[in-house]
Write a protein that holds these residues in place. Structure first.
Motif, short mmCIF file in Angstrom:
data_model
loop_
_atom_site.label_atom_id
_atom_site.label_comp_id
_atom_site.label_asym_id
_atom_site.label_seq_id
_atom_site.Cartn_x
_atom_site.Cartn_y
_atom_site.Cartn_z
N LYS A 1 34.08 27.11 50.14
CA LYS A 1 33.71 27.99 49.14
C LYS A 1 33.14 29.06 49.87
O LYS A 1 33.18 29.83 48.43
N CYS A 2 33.51 29.48 51.10
CA CYS A 2 33.49 30.95 51.41
C CYS A 2 34.32 31.40 50.51
O CYS A 2 34.19 33.41 49.87
N VAL A 3 35.18 30.83 50.81
CA VAL A 3 37.41 31.34 50.35
C VAL A 3 36.62 31.71 48.82
O VAL A 3 37.19 33.13 47.88
N LEU A 4 36.09 31.06 48.32
CA LEU A 4 36.01 30.81 46.83
C LEU A 4 35.20 32.10 46.29
O LEU A 4 35.44 33.29 45.36
N GLY A 5 33.85 32.20 47.10
CA GLY A 5 33.09 33.39 46.94
C GLY A 5 34.38 34.84 47.16
O GLY A 5 33.42 36.44 46.63
N PHE A 6 34.69 35.08 48.03
CA PHE A 6 35.23 36.22 48.43
C PHE A 6 36.23 36.62 47.32
O PHE A 6 36.17 38.01 47.49
N ALA A 7 37.27 35.33 46.97
CA ALA A 7 37.55 36.12 46.48
C ALA A 7 37.34 36.52 44.92
O ALA A 7 38.01 37.13 44.41
N ILE A 8 36.19 35.87 44.26
CA ILE A 8 35.56 35.54 43.48
C ILE A 8 35.29 37.36 42.87
O ILE A 8 35.49 38.49 42.16
N VAL A 9 34.29 38.28 44.64
CA VAL A 9 33.22 39.19 44.81
C VAL A 9 35.07 40.44 44.82
O VAL A 9 34.37 41.78 44.11
N SER A 10 35.98 40.47 45.13
CA SER A 10 36.94 40.85 45.83
C SER A 10 37.21 41.39 44.69
O SER A 10 38.34 42.55 44.17
N THR A 11 37.47 40.16 44.04
CA THR A 11 38.46 40.53 41.76
C THR A 11 37.44 41.43 41.70
O THR A 11 37.90 42.49 40.89
N ILE A 12 36.42 41.81 41.00
CA ILE A 12 35.35 41.90 40.70
C ILE A 12 35.76 43.34 41.35
O ILE A 12 35.66 44.39 40.46
#
Length: 648
Positions: free
Chosen positions: A306-317
């Motif tokens: 879940k944390c990796v998914l959150g990091f990926a979304i924030v990093s993409t934005i």
């Protein structure tokens, strides 16, 4: 401005005596003075002419606040027991690896556990959760059983051989096989092989079945503070290495900005773009790897996913936003390089400005270590209560939660105060250099002079400014605009110029910047943006190193906490070192606008800026004039366009 006629001239019809004329003149002057006092006048800028103590009441308030912090520190030392959190403790109130004091009503408390440094759970394969603690009886042992123990005879042999007793302290090792109460006083059989792990010195079972159940229960056993510390403890060596990497990258970026050229700006922008895209790709790849890994059974691995998914979304934005900004500002690179060269000239006058982040960083590290130590003590401040079976539980003391909030505010306010002192010292040195008519004869000790002025006159202003920033940092979503206004260094620069208090300085700087914002605001903004890209470069490369390091140990701890800690540290280090250029840049911007406001370049009122800075300003004005002419031509072409009928 009208003036009264002197006595003896321009007499009114009928004539007035000299006495009456003097009275009339005095009366008219008094009326004129009253009218001038009743009419508000705009405050004049007076660079380094007048100096007084500012915001002294806020300095006294800060002293009172720190008196409260000192009380909390003393209370945490007396009532806290950080050793329970760091080293672990058994079910009878004994801290492992320490000599303990007895607890009244608990006969097995107060034992010397100096040689028993590990926590061992008697039922590690089927642990139960009671409140916020494992229901399984915990003991302090000298070593963990590395092989499976299937019978009480093997448990007794392990105790005799290794000196590590796995049954309750009241049962002697030679009675392990003879006592009728051995089933309740000794661990449940078979005892799985376990290994000491740097997670609060606990014995972790190694069989897959026991490991899965124990790890899930262990992580659910502790509260948020324990989870944070568990991740930090288990990856402390990796975290230290990544912090050193962030420090090295920050120093490299300082060197690049010190000798910046157009080519280096292009290289920085290219590295930032590649770093953003690469880290985003790695994060999404890690998330895909987690989702396709069928062996994910532990809650920690699911949390990591879940944390990796959150990091990926924030990093993409963040990547998308930065790419758009880079595209918008791409045409300002040459002028920005010229601005950085002017900035470096100001730094050349006081080269020790580059070392300001070192002592600031050292003070911050000392304060944070002290703050964390107090936090650990507060987290374990509790009273011992004896429950059934002579076991001991620790309940939090009354009001301890409020102390945590007070302690958190102290962290933010004091950190902002330390950073504001650095900003005030830097802008004071820049102001001294800029408003010196003879640039070839600079001040002997500009930094020490600026620091002495800060300590003697403007500590209250720094306290007030850091408090207002702290106040709006907490409800950031609500007061984001106010925060962006107050966090600007220009208020401190105005204080260094005029010697006024914080609110007056903020108002004056906002007024003069809005009046003269058309000169090189866009170039200054892009200069700050390039510095921000340097910070992003440091943070992203450090985070990438953390991703690669933490991904090798997915199972036991949620490594999102250590990664966030590393990212925060990298951001802080990059900001501390690169903020020197940012502060000098913003200070020069305000000094330039004040120079334009108070002087006109004539022989009577010459500019303070030197010829190089004046040439840069002319280049900016030429660029702005060319752009304005293109806009007018475009508008004229649009107005001259007519709609004509279609001829067939």
């Amino acid at each position: 401005m009208p003036t009264a006629a002197p006595p003896g001239k321009n007499l009114a019809p009928g004539g007035l005596t000299p006495t009456l004329q003097r009275r009339c003149f005095k009366s008219s002057v008094e009326k004129l003075q009253v009218s001038e006092e009743s009419t508000p006048r705009q405050r004049e800028w007076r660079p380094q002419i007048y100096r007084k103590c500012t915001d002294t009441a806020w300095l006294f308030l800060f002293f009172l606040f720190w008196t409260g912090l000192m009380f909390i520190m003393g209370y945490s030392v007396v009532a806290g027991a950080a050793g329970r959190l760091l080293f672990g403790y058994d079910s009878f109130g004994n801290v492992c690896g320490k000599k303990n004091s007895p607890v009244e009503g608990a006969p097995l408390s107060g034992q010397d556990m100096t040689l028993k440094t590990y926590m061992f759970f008697m039922n590690s394969c089927n642990p139960e959760i009671k409140g916020k603690r494992l229901g399984s009886t915990a003991l302090c042992v000298s070593s963990c059983p590395e092989e499976q123990l299937s019978t009480l005879e093997e448990v007794q042999l392990f105790a005799d051989t290794n000196g590590s007793f796995l049954c309750v302290y009241s049962l002697n090792s030679f009675n392990y096989t003879q006592s009728p109460n051995a089933d309740s006083l000794c661990p449940r059989l078979p005892v799985p092989p376990s290994k000491s792990f740097p997670l609060f010195n606990r014995c972790i079972p190694q069989t897959p079945e026991c490991y899965s159940m124990f790890a899930s229960a262990l992580i659910n056993d502790v509260d948020m503070l324990h989870q944070i510390l568990s991740g930090i403890m288990s990856e402390r060596d990796t975290i230290l290495g990544l912090c050193i990497l962030a420090l090295a990258l920050s120093l490299a970026m300082m060197f690049i900005f010190r000798f910046i050229t157009t080519l280096l700006v292009h290289i920085i922008i290219s590295l930032v773009i590649l770093g953003l895209l690469f880290v985003c790709g790695v994060l999404w790849w890690l998330y895909y790897d987690y989702t396709t890994d069928l062996s994910i059974e532990l809650d920690t691995e699911r949390e990591n996913m879940k944390c990796v998914l959150g990091f990926a979304i924030v990093s993409t934005i963040i990547t998308a936003i930065l790419l758009v900004l880079i595209f918008v500002f791409r045409k300002r690179i040459k002028l920005t390089v010229a601005l950085f060269q002017v900035t470096n000239k100001a730094i050349n006058s006081s080269p020790f400005l580059l070392f300001q982040p070192v002592w600031t960083f050292a003070i911050l590290i000392f304060f944070w270590v002290l703050w964390v130590a107090v936090l650990l003590s507060l987290g374990t401040a509790g009273s011992a209560q004896v429950i059934e079976g002579g076991q001991v539980e620790f309940t939090p003391l009354l009001g301890i939660r409020y102390m945590w909030w007070y302690h958190l505010i102290g962290l933010i306010w004091t950190s902002e105060f330390i950073l504001a002192c650095q900003q005030m010292t830097i802008v004071g040195a820049v102001v001294t250099w800029y408003f010196n008519r003879n640039k070839n004869d600079p001040s002997d000790h500009p930094i020490l002079s600026s620091l002495s002025i800060l300590l003697c006159y403007h500590q209250g202003t720094v306290v007030k400014g850091s408090f207002l920033i702290t106040l709006v940092r907490i409800p950031r979503v609500i007061l984001i605009y106010i925060h962006d206004t107050l966090k600007d260094k220009n208020a401190y620069t105005t204080t260094a110029i005029n010697g006024t208090d914080f609110c007056t300085s903020a108002k004056d700087s906002l007024k003069i910047l809005s009046k003269n914002s058309s000169h090189f605001t866009s170039v200054n903004c892009f200069g700050d943006f390039v510095i921000f890209l340097g910070k992003v470069l440091v943070v992203y490369f450090t985070v990438f190193g953390g991703l690669m390091a933490f991904n090798y140990n997915r199972t036991l701890q949620v490594w999102a906490i250590p990664l966030l800690l590393v990212a925060f540290f990298a951001c802080l280090v990059a900001h501390s070192f690169l903020s020197v250029f940012e502060t000098v840049l913003d200070a020069l911007f305000l000094c330039f606008t004040v120079d334009l406001e108070t002087n006109n370049g004539s022989s009577e009122k010459p500019y303070f800026m030197d010829q190089e800075f004046l040439g840069f300003v002319k280049k900016i004005n030429k660029s702005n004039s060319a752009r304005a002419q293109r806009e007018r031509d475009s508008l004229r072409n649009e107005e001259g366009t007519e709609l004509r009928p279609i001829v067939r």
